[in-house]
Scaffold this motif. Sequence first.
Motif, PDB file in Angstrom:
ATOM      1  N   ASP A  71      39.656 -15.528  13.821  1.00  0.00           N
ATOM      2  CA  ASP A  71      40.712 -14.932  13.000  1.00  0.00           C
ATOM      3  C   ASP A  71      41.421 -16.014  12.198  1.00  0.00           C
ATOM      4  O   ASP A  71      42.273 -16.732  12.712  1.00  0.00           O
ATOM      5  N   ALA A  72      41.074 -16.120  10.916  1.00  0.00           N
ATOM      6  CA  ALA A  72      41.692 -17.139  10.062  1.00  0.00           C
ATOM      7  C   ALA A  72      43.184 -16.893   9.859  1.00  0.00           C
ATOM      8  O   ALA A  72      43.936 -17.820   9.551  1.00  0.00           O
ATOM      9  N   LEU A  73      43.626 -15.653  10.051  1.00  0.00           N
ATOM     10  CA  LEU A  73      45.051 -15.341   9.911  1.00  0.00           C
ATOM     11  C   LEU A  73      45.845 -15.726  11.156  1.00  0.00           C
ATOM     12  O   LEU A  73      47.072 -15.747  11.123  1.00  0.00           O
ATOM     13  N   GLN A  74      45.159 -15.974  12.266  1.00  0.00           N
ATOM     14  CA  GLN A  74      45.776 -16.449  13.510  1.00  0.00           C
ATOM     15  C   GLN A  74      46.925 -15.540  13.954  1.00  0.00           C
ATOM     16  O   GLN A  74      48.050 -15.964  14.189  1.00  0.00           O
ATOM     17  N   THR A  75      46.601 -14.258  14.062  1.00  0.00           N
ATOM     18  CA  THR A  75      47.625 -13.240  14.318  1.00  0.00           C
ATOM     19  C   THR A  75      47.821 -12.911  15.796  1.00  0.00           C
ATOM     20  O   THR A  75      48.709 -12.120  16.129  1.00  0.00           O
ATOM     21  N   SER A  76      47.024 -13.462  16.685  1.00  0.00           N
ATOM     22  CA  SER A  76      47.082 -13.059  18.090  1.00  0.00           C
ATOM     23  C   SER A  76      48.315 -13.622  18.788  1.00  0.00           C
ATOM     24  O   SER A  76      48.912 -14.619  18.361  1.00  0.00           O
ATOM     25  N   LYS A  77      48.691 -12.972  19.896  1.00  0.00           N
ATOM     26  CA  LYS A  77      49.834 -13.422  20.682  1.00  0.00           C
ATOM     27  C   LYS A  77      49.594 -14.805  21.275  1.00  0.00           C
ATOM     28  O   LYS A  77      50.477 -15.665  21.249  1.00  0.00           O
ATOM     29  N   SER A  78      48.379 -15.043  21.811  1.00  0.00           N
ATOM     30  CA  SER A  78      48.099 -16.347  22.425  1.00  0.00           C
ATOM     31  C   SER A  78      48.126 -17.463  21.390  1.00  0.00           C
ATOM     32  O   SER A  78      48.555 -18.583  21.688  1.00  0.00           O
ATOM     33  N   MET A  79      47.683 -17.171  20.164  1.00  0.00           N
ATOM     34  CA  MET A  79      47.764 -18.182  19.116  1.00  0.00           C
ATOM     35  C   MET A  79      49.219 -18.389  18.697  1.00  0.00           C
ATOM     36  O   MET A  79      49.652 -19.526  18.458  1.00  0.00           O
ATOM     37  N   GLY A  80      49.990 -17.308  18.620  1.00  0.00           N
ATOM     38  CA  GLY A  80      51.394 -17.432  18.259  1.00  0.00           C
ATOM     39  C   GLY A  80      52.195 -18.223  19.270  1.00  0.00           C
ATOM     40  O   GLY A  80      53.195 -18.870  18.922  1.00  0.00           O
ATOM     41  N   ASN A  81      51.758 -18.198  20.523  1.00  0.00           N
ATOM     42  CA  ASN A  81      52.458 -18.933  21.583  1.00  0.00           C
ATOM     43  C   ASN A  81      52.107 -20.413  21.606  1.00  0.00           C
ATOM     44  O   ASN A  81      52.737 -21.197  22.329  1.00  0.00           O
ATOM     45  N   ALA A  82      51.078 -20.804  20.834  1.00  0.00           N
ATOM     46  CA  ALA A  82      50.679 -22.210  20.788  1.00  0.00           C
ATOM     47  C   ALA A  82      51.704 -22.993  19.972  1.00  0.00           C
ATOM     48  O   ALA A  82      51.952 -22.681  18.804  1.00  0.00           O
ATOM     49  N   ALA A  83      52.308 -23.998  20.582  1.00  0.00           N
ATOM     50  CA  ALA A  83      53.393 -24.732  19.929  1.00  0.00           C
ATOM     51  C   ALA A  83      52.920 -25.462  18.680  1.00  0.00           C
ATOM     52  O   ALA A  83      53.574 -25.445  17.639  1.00  0.00           O
ATOM     53  N   ASP A  84      51.763 -26.104  18.769  1.00  0.00           N
ATOM     54  CA  ASP A  84      51.287 -26.890  17.629  1.00  0.00           C
ATOM     55  C   ASP A  84      49.766 -26.857  17.621  1.00  0.00           C
ATOM     56  O   ASP A  84      49.110 -27.774  18.081  1.00  0.00           O
ATOM     57  N   SER A  85      49.217 -25.777  17.109  1.00  0.00           N
ATOM     58  CA  SER A  85      47.774 -25.612  17.156  1.00  0.00           C
ATOM     59  C   SER A  85      47.100 -26.312  15.977  1.00  0.00           C
ATOM     60  O   SER A  85      47.447 -26.060  14.819  1.00  0.00           O
ATOM     61  N   PRO A  86      46.131 -27.195  16.251  1.00  0.00           N
ATOM     62  CA  PRO A  86      45.385 -27.841  15.160  1.00  0.00           C
ATOM     63  C   PRO A  86      44.500 -26.863  14.404  1.00  0.00           C
ATOM     64  O   PRO A  86      43.956 -27.202  13.361  1.00  0.00           O
ATOM     65  N   CYS A  87      44.367 -25.630  14.941  1.00  0.00           N
ATOM     66  CA  CYS A  87      43.549 -24.633  14.256  1.00  0.00           C
ATOM     67  C   CYS A  87      44.090 -24.314  12.865  1.00  0.00           C
ATOM     68  O   CYS A  87      43.336 -23.976  11.961  1.00  0.00           O
ATOM     69  N   ARG A  88      45.397 -24.423  12.688  1.00  0.00           N
ATOM     70  CA  ARG A  88      46.001 -24.048  11.405  1.00  0.00           C
ATOM     71  C   ARG A  88      45.469 -24.927  10.273  1.00  0.00           C
ATOM     72  O   ARG A  88      45.080 -24.441   9.221  1.00  0.00           O
ATOM     73  N   ARG A  89      45.477 -26.215  10.489  1.00  0.00           N
ATOM     74  CA  ARG A  89      44.955 -27.122   9.457  1.00  0.00           C
ATOM     75  C   ARG A  89      43.454 -26.927   9.278  1.00  0.00           C
ATOM     76  O   ARG A  89      42.940 -26.955   8.162  1.00  0.00           O
ATOM     77  N   ALA A  90      42.756 -26.722  10.387  1.00  0.00           N
ATOM     78  CA  ALA A  90      41.302 -26.540  10.313  1.00  0.00           C
ATOM     79  C   ALA A  90      40.938 -25.326   9.465  1.00  0.00           C
ATOM     80  O   ALA A  90      40.045 -25.387   8.613  1.00  0.00           O
ATOM     81  N   TRP A  91      41.626 -24.203   9.701  1.00  0.00           N
ATOM     82  CA  TRP A  91      41.361 -23.005   8.895  1.00  0.00           C
ATOM     83  C   TRP A  91      41.666 -23.265   7.422  1.00  0.00           C
ATOM     84  O   TRP A  91      40.920 -22.836   6.535  1.00  0.00           O
TER      85      TRP A  91
END
Length: 277
Positions: free
Chosen positions: A162-182
């Motif tokens: 999910d490139a929009l990163q809308t899930s609860k578990s992703m939202g709970n991640a304080a500083d996810s490197p996935c954001r820059r990667a996407w």
Amino acid sequence: MSNKALMWTTTFQTPATSQPVTLQGFGTPGKRPGQTRSPVVIFFHGGLFNAGNIEEAFALATALTDQALTDQENQAIVVCVDYPLAPEVKFPATIEVAFAALQWVVDNARQIGTDSKRIFVAGEHAGGNLAAVVAMLFRDRAMTFNKQTILAGQILINPMLDALQTSKSMGNAADSPCRRAWAEYIPTASDCTHPYASPLHSCRLGGLAPATIMTTESHPLRDEAEAYAAKLLLAGVPVQVRRLGDSTHPLTSPLHPCFNNLTQLIRQVLLDKSTAG
């Protein structure tokens, strides 16, 4: 391609990238006449679209092809794909590289001793995304292959879906490197919901290969992976989901406490000949 038992290396060219793509194979290429051909796993390594390397896949590949642990008549072959990283190569070129790796395995199935009816795609994190997308491309480009080629399954390990990163578990991640990667993998915002970029947002999931989806308890990607499993089930795709324990290490690392569970689960999927239809 080298004929060395247990490990071999080759490359192929694809218009999607100017550089040759390396494949690292594990398992004994070639079979004696009359011997059962092996299932093959095309594995896309973990990490993010802009990070990670093929070496991260080697521990799992070695474990799956260990002749001391696996029935030699059903010995798996694992082909690890050294796909290019963003931002140098990005969507949609990356998925064409991944699909070309599948095409290479199909074209060379006899040479490497694999069963063209027992081909699996697998991957972790960004590699899980590519495996899921290749399963879609296989369905959508069926005319590319002959009727003897079957994608028997897709194995997704904490996949990025999910490139929009809308899930609860992703939202709970304080500083996810996935954001820059996407952002580096999909620089055009309108592509973020394309089904080949974000499989979770696909409205057409019927007809895909059976899926095995593995997550871990507190992983930021857990919810989107399990949501994808639910959507696949609603679309009539056979799915099994397993949530394993946590660790600071990737699930495909031998340092992860559930690494042996992971390899056993995958081996069971590969050796289940019923998946070949």
